[in-house]
Design a protein around this motif. Structure first.
Motif, PDB file in Angstrom:
ATOM      1  N   GLU A 298       0.827  -1.209   0.000  1.00  0.00           N
ATOM      2  CA  GLU A 298       0.000   0.000   0.000  1.00  0.00           C
ATOM      3  C   GLU A 298       0.861   1.259   0.000  1.00  0.00           C
ATOM      4  O   GLU A 298       0.567   2.238  -0.704  1.00  0.00           O
ATOM      5  N   LEU A 299       1.941   1.245   0.793  1.00  0.00           N
ATOM      6  CA  LEU A 299       2.827   2.407   0.806  1.00  0.00           C
ATOM      7  C   LEU A 299       3.519   2.587  -0.543  1.00  0.00           C
ATOM      8  O   LEU A 299       3.619   3.711  -1.071  1.00  0.00           O
ATOM      9  N   LEU A 300       3.998   1.470  -1.104  1.00  0.00           N
ATOM     10  CA  LEU A 300       4.634   1.556  -2.419  1.00  0.00           C
ATOM     11  C   LEU A 300       3.647   2.039  -3.467  1.00  0.00           C
ATOM     12  O   LEU A 300       4.010   2.807  -4.376  1.00  0.00           O
ATOM     13  N   MET A 301       2.401   1.612  -3.334  1.00  0.00           N
ATOM     14  CA  MET A 301       1.376   2.059  -4.275  1.00  0.00           C
ATOM     15  C   MET A 301       1.136   3.567  -4.124  1.00  0.00           C
ATOM     16  O   MET A 301       0.978   4.291  -5.127  1.00  0.00           O
ATOM     17  N   LEU A 302       1.099   4.058  -2.892  1.00  0.00           N
ATOM     18  CA  LEU A 302       0.919   5.490  -2.676  1.00  0.00           C
ATOM     19  C   LEU A 302       2.052   6.291  -3.319  1.00  0.00           C
ATOM     20  O   LEU A 302       1.814   7.276  -4.038  1.00  0.00           O
ATOM     21  N   ILE A 303       3.274   5.859  -3.063  1.00  0.00           N
ATOM     22  CA  ILE A 303       4.424   6.599  -3.601  1.00  0.00           C
ATOM     23  C   ILE A 303       4.440   6.528  -5.122  1.00  0.00           C
ATOM     24  O   ILE A 303       4.611   7.548  -5.815  1.00  0.00           O
ATOM     25  N   GLY A 304       4.232   5.313  -5.655  1.00  0.00           N
ATOM     26  CA  GLY A 304       4.262   5.158  -7.112  1.00  0.00           C
ATOM     27  C   GLY A 304       3.135   5.904  -7.801  1.00  0.00           C
ATOM     28  O   GLY A 304       3.346   6.582  -8.825  1.00  0.00           O
ATOM     29  N   ALA A 305       1.915   5.801  -7.256  1.00  0.00           N
ATOM     30  CA  ALA A 305       0.778   6.467  -7.886  1.00  0.00           C
ATOM     31  C   ALA A 305       0.916   7.987  -7.812  1.00  0.00           C
ATOM     32  O   ALA A 305       0.561   8.701  -8.766  1.00  0.00           O
ATOM     33  N   THR A 306       1.439   8.485  -6.693  1.00  0.00           N
ATOM     34  CA  THR A 306       1.639   9.934  -6.579  1.00  0.00           C
ATOM     35  C   THR A 306       2.666  10.421  -7.595  1.00  0.00           C
ATOM     36  O   THR A 306       2.469  11.464  -8.258  1.00  0.00           O
ATOM     37  N   GLY A 307       3.769   9.672  -7.740  1.00  0.00           N
ATOM     38  CA  GLY A 307       4.788  10.059  -8.717  1.00  0.00           C
ATOM     39  C   GLY A 307       4.265  10.012 -10.141  1.00  0.00           C
ATOM     40  O   GLY A 307       4.511  10.936 -10.946  1.00  0.00           O
ATOM     41  N   PHE A 437       1.599  14.204  -0.841  1.00  0.00           N
ATOM     42  CA  PHE A 437       0.614  13.294  -1.436  1.00  0.00           C
ATOM     43  C   PHE A 437      -0.582  14.049  -2.026  1.00  0.00           C
ATOM     44  O   PHE A 437      -1.631  13.459  -2.244  1.00  0.00           O
ATOM     45  N   ARG A 438      -0.419  15.329  -2.346  1.00  0.00           N
ATOM     46  CA  ARG A 438      -1.546  16.098  -2.868  1.00  0.00           C
ATOM     47  C   ARG A 438      -1.954  15.642  -4.262  1.00  0.00           C
ATOM     48  O   ARG A 438      -3.090  15.842  -4.671  1.00  0.00           O
ATOM     49  N   GLU A 439      -1.041  15.027  -5.022  1.00  0.00           N
ATOM     50  CA  GLU A 439      -1.350  14.552  -6.372  1.00  0.00           C
ATOM     51  C   GLU A 439      -1.796  13.087  -6.400  1.00  0.00           C
ATOM     52  O   GLU A 439      -1.905  12.486  -7.474  1.00  0.00           O
ATOM     53  N   LEU A 440      -2.039  12.515  -5.260  1.00  0.00           N
ATOM     54  CA  LEU A 440      -2.467  11.107  -5.191  1.00  0.00           C
ATOM     55  C   LEU A 440      -3.883  10.966  -5.715  1.00  0.00           C
ATOM     56  O   LEU A 440      -4.805  11.624  -5.232  1.00  0.00           O
ATOM     57  N   PRO A 441      -4.140  10.080  -6.708  1.00  0.00           N
ATOM     58  CA  PRO A 441      -5.503   9.895  -7.239  1.00  0.00           C
ATOM     59  C   PRO A 441      -6.427   9.260  -6.194  1.00  0.00           C
ATOM     60  O   PRO A 441      -6.042   8.331  -5.477  1.00  0.00           O
ATOM     61  N   LYS A 442      -7.647   9.747  -6.116  1.00  0.00           N
ATOM     62  CA  LYS A 442      -8.632   9.159  -5.211  1.00  0.00           C
ATOM     63  C   LYS A 442      -8.999   7.741  -5.632  1.00  0.00           C
ATOM     64  O   LYS A 442      -9.392   6.926  -4.789  1.00  0.00           O
ATOM     65  N   ALA A 443      -8.871   7.434  -6.917  1.00  0.00           N
ATOM     66  CA  ALA A 443      -9.171   6.077  -7.392  1.00  0.00           C
ATOM     67  C   ALA A 443      -8.225   5.059  -6.764  1.00  0.00           C
ATOM     68  O   ALA A 443      -8.607   3.909  -6.512  1.00  0.00           O
ATOM     69  N   VAL A 444      -6.975   5.465  -6.497  1.00  0.00           N
ATOM     70  CA  VAL A 444      -6.023   4.561  -5.847  1.00  0.00           C
ATOM     71  C   VAL A 444      -6.451   4.294  -4.404  1.00  0.00           C
ATOM     72  O   VAL A 444      -6.380   3.154  -3.915  1.00  0.00           O
ATOM     73  N   LEU A 445      -6.873   5.332  -3.720  1.00  0.00           N
ATOM     74  CA  LEU A 445      -7.377   5.138  -2.354  1.00  0.00           C
ATOM     75  C   LEU A 445      -8.604   4.229  -2.344  1.00  0.00           C
ATOM     76  O   LEU A 445      -8.762   3.386  -1.451  1.00  0.00           O
TER      77      LEU A 445
END
Length: 759
Positions: A298-307, A437-445
């Motif tokens: 989940e953490l890796l997904m957050l970092i990757g999706a934000t990037g 994490f402001r650019e993190l997509p809500k779809a990922v969450l």
């Protein structure tokens, strides 16, 4: 003793009964022991009214030592932290705390969306309540913080009180979010007040009314609610706010209607994130023994999706919704809005009970596994303080997460220090790293939330297992699931609790009733229908119910008793009353005729006339006595003459026995009620037992009670059950004592007994 009493003019059946009593005494393993009825037990001092004392403990009465003990009781960290084994536990708690924090970061962001709040408030709810629980909690392994079920319950409240649209006009997003935060924080304070209050008055047992099938059915339905609530983020849709009964159905219908408006980029983002997370979880399951700690997918997904979102411009180019601004730093405390208390009180109590039920269930599982004790009342206080203080700092209600708790245990967590470390790690993110994490997509969450529902959705398999194990529990599960889906989370819980309690009442109304027989050469009595070796003692019926007798099943108990004994007691009593009434009418007519003849005799002057009158009077008396002496019931419910039987019953002083009236008699002279299953008695039970004594004595059957527990005897005394006709000599310590006494003191029974049934 029994043979001496039986000698004399008694019939053969009485002699046999006395012989059986002697035989039972020979078989008894305690031959020298007297038969113990209630009076004997009270004389021996082994069975009396237990003294009841109430100790009211108040702060004014507490000594210095008592105050210190209370402080240690309600602040457990002062007890276990000074004895904390640093060398043995610190490394494990450190690794466990970091692992839990890595999971808590994405889940906090995601579950805040689930609660209808900006994501940063999920981080606040992952810091304040966790640190407070570190100070007051007693479970070493549960991970307190955001939880899907609690978040969706909060979301239903925030969306109903602060909807997205009002009168078909869209509300400003900033204003809406501020109102929802105020509602959620006030709700958290009210939930905390409920939990602290219930914990201080030792109401931790309240959760016992939530059975395991109820909790599992409820959490499964809540998982379905969570899944449906995330569909708008998966498909990129803007849906109307629905609350109240059938809101889930309306939401699903609206999603189906707006599916053509879905954003392909959002769907692809959610699908890719979900697949990656599933693959990582499968790897964690297969490599669990080889890996020192789970892969932080989940953490890796957050970092990757934000990037990727920042680099590819998913928001500006493809229109994918992102988290947005996350303010750095902590927020100041805010007083709750007390004007909302009246609107939130029902939902707050429901959330308080559900949150505590989930936490204490997991806490007891881990405590049993690792050999320590969890105080349910202190857990209630700890959770309440976590929500109360967290609400002041704008958190929403929390509980514990099963997935994070399992990770905390499996990665070497030994104490509450792991939770404190995870909360400090979240604090670092709030202060320094949250804005990244402001650019993190809500779809990922949304994908993170849906993938984490896998464990709760697996509980759908409970239907098959409960079908084989227990149909009543299956019914509770299905009713809970359906009520929660259709009526929403708060009403669904109320309906399911009421239904489960009603089902308990219904099940106590239909217990197992049995006639007991003696196992040969023992003082053990078992159901004759289940044990082939158990045989009924001739002349004695032993009746037992598998449940306590109270107002809801007292009538069923009496009916089952009369049915199992094979005697239509009510019919016999009614016929006896009819015959006695008819006899009284005949006697009245006889007296009237005597008075009439006496008047005629007094008015006549001749001696010859007087002699004739006296002769007629004697004839009429003899005829009336013969008419009244014996009557019996035929299959057509008609009265026939039975003069021969009347001579045999001349021993009865009033001629009102069943045999004298020509009515069939029961084939037993004594009835023993095994009351070992009684845990309490109410006024309805007392009246029912008294009626049983009265009715069976009307048909010449003596009633005894056996195996009553001491609290039940005290309640019988308090209800004035014992009197001149029902004494404590009718109450025995065991069924065997009662049977032996009944055989030594039998009532006369007919040579060829007749079973009575209603015609």
């Amino acid at each position: 003793m029994g043979l001496a009493d039986a000698s004399g003019p008694r019939d053969t059946q009485a002699l046999l009964s006395a012989t059986q009593a002697v035989e039972l005494r020979r078989r008894d393993y305690h031959m020298e022991r007297p038969l113990l009825n209630q009076e004997h037990l009270e004389e021996l001092g082994r069975w009396g009214s237990a003294p009841r004392t109430r100790q009211w403990r108040t702060w004014l009465q507490c000594s210095h030592a008592r105050a210190r003990a209370l402080l240690l009781q309600h602040l457990p960290v002062l007890v276990w932290l000074p004895r904390y084994p640093v060398r043995d536990w610190l490394l494990g708690d450190l690794l466990s705390g970091i692992s839990v924090a890595i999971m808590q970061l994405p889940q906090g962001l995601a579950y805040a969306l689930l609660a209808g709040l900006p994501p940063v408030f999920g981080l606040y709810s992952s810091f304040y309540p966790v640190f407070i629980y570190f100070l007051f909690g007693t479970s070493r392994h549960i991970s307190v913080g955001t939880f899907a079920v609690m978040s969706v319950m909060v979301g239903s409240v925030t969306e109903s009180l602060a909807p997205q649209t009002l009168n078909d006009s869209t509300i400003n997003e900033t204003t809406r979010d501020a109102e929802r935060v105020r509602v959620a924080s006030t709700l958290s304070v009210l939930v905390g007040l409920f939990q602290v209050g219930l914990g201080l008055i030792h109401f931790g047992f309240l959760v016992t009314y939530l059975s395991e099938p109820l909790v599992r059915g409820y959490t499964t339905a809540a998982a379905v609610q969570v899944f449906v609530s995330q569909l708008k983020y998966v498909f990129g849709l803007h849906l109307s706010s629905h609350s109240g009964p059938l809101s889930l159905i309306y939401t699903v219908l609206e999603v189906c209607r707006k599916l053509p408006q879905s954003k392909v980029s959002t769907v692809v983002t959610a699908a890719v994130a979900g697949v990656v997370l599933l693959v990582v979880k499968l790897l964690n399951d297969k490599l669990q023994r080889q890996l020192p700690m789970p892969i932080p997918g989940e953490l890796l997904m957050l970092i990757g999706a934000t990037g990727i979102s920042y680099g590819m411009g998913l928001k500006h180019i493809f229109g994918v919704d992102v988290v947005g601004n996350i303010s750095a730093g902590l927020v100041p405390p805010v007083a709750p809005n007390t004007q909302l208390f009246s609107k939130l009180v029902g939902s707050a109590f429901t959330i308080a009970v559900v949150g505590f039920a989930i936490a204490i269930s997991l806490g007891k599982i881990f405590a049993l596994r690792h050999g320590y004790r969890v105080d349910s009342n202190q857990e209630l206080v700890a959770l309440g303080l976590s929500n109360l203080i967290g609400g002041i700092f704008q958190c929403f209600p929390v509980s514990c997460s099963m997935s994070r708790s399992l990770v905390q245990e499996s990665t070497g967590g030994n104490s509450q220090v792991a939770g404190a470390i995870s909360s400090l790690f979240i604090l670092l993110i709030i202060v320094k790293l949250g804005e990244l994490f402001r650019e993190l997509p809500k779809a990922v969450l949304a994908a993170i939330i849906i993938v984490n529902l896998k464990g709760m959705l697996r509980q759908l398999s409970d239907v098959c297992s409960l079908w084989k194990a227990n149909r009543a529990d299956l019914l509770i599960w299905l009713v809970t699931f359906a009520a929660t889906i259709l009526l929403n989370l708060d009403l669904g819980l109320m309906v399911s609790v009421v239904f489960s309690l009603l089902l308990v009442v219904v099940r106590t109304q239909m217990p197992h009733y049995s006639i007991l027989g003696q196992v040969p050469d023992t003082d053990i009595y078992r159901d004759v229908a289940e044990y082939s070796e158990a045989k009924e003692v001739p002349g004695v019926k032993v009746f037992r119910s598998s449940a306590t007798v109270y107002f809801a099943n007292a009538d069923f108990y009496s009916d089952a008793l009369k049915q199992r004994c094979g005697v239509d007691v009510d019919f016999l009593i009614s016929q006896k009353k009819k015959l006695l009434k008819k006899r009284e009418q005949l006697k009245l007519k006889q007296l009237q005729k005597e008075k009439k003849l006496q008047k005629q005799a007094a008015s006549s002057k001749g001696a010859s006339v007087s002699i004739n009158v006296n002769t007629s009077l004697e004839d009429m008396r003899s005829n009336n006595v013969e008419d009244c002496k014996v009557m019996q019931v035929s299959p057509g419910d008609k009265m026939e003459d039975a003069t021969a039987n009347g001579q045999e019953d001349s021993k009865a002083p009033d001629g009102s026995t069943l045999k004298a009236l020509g009515l069939p008699q029961p084939d037993f002279h004594s009835l023993i009620l095994d009351l070992g299953a009684l845990s309490f008695v109410d006024t309805v039970c007392l009246k029912s037992l008294k009626n049983i004594f009265h009715d069976f004595r009307e048909i010449e059957v003596e009633v005894y009670m056996a195996a009553c527990h001491s609290p039940v005897v005290s309640q019988l005394e308090a209800g004035h059950f014992f009197d001149a006709s029902i004494t404590k000599k009718h109450l025995f310590a065991s069924v065997h004592d009662a049977v032996t006494f009944a055989l030594q003191h039998p009532r006369p029974v007919p040579d060829s007994p007749v079973s009575v049934t209603r015609l």
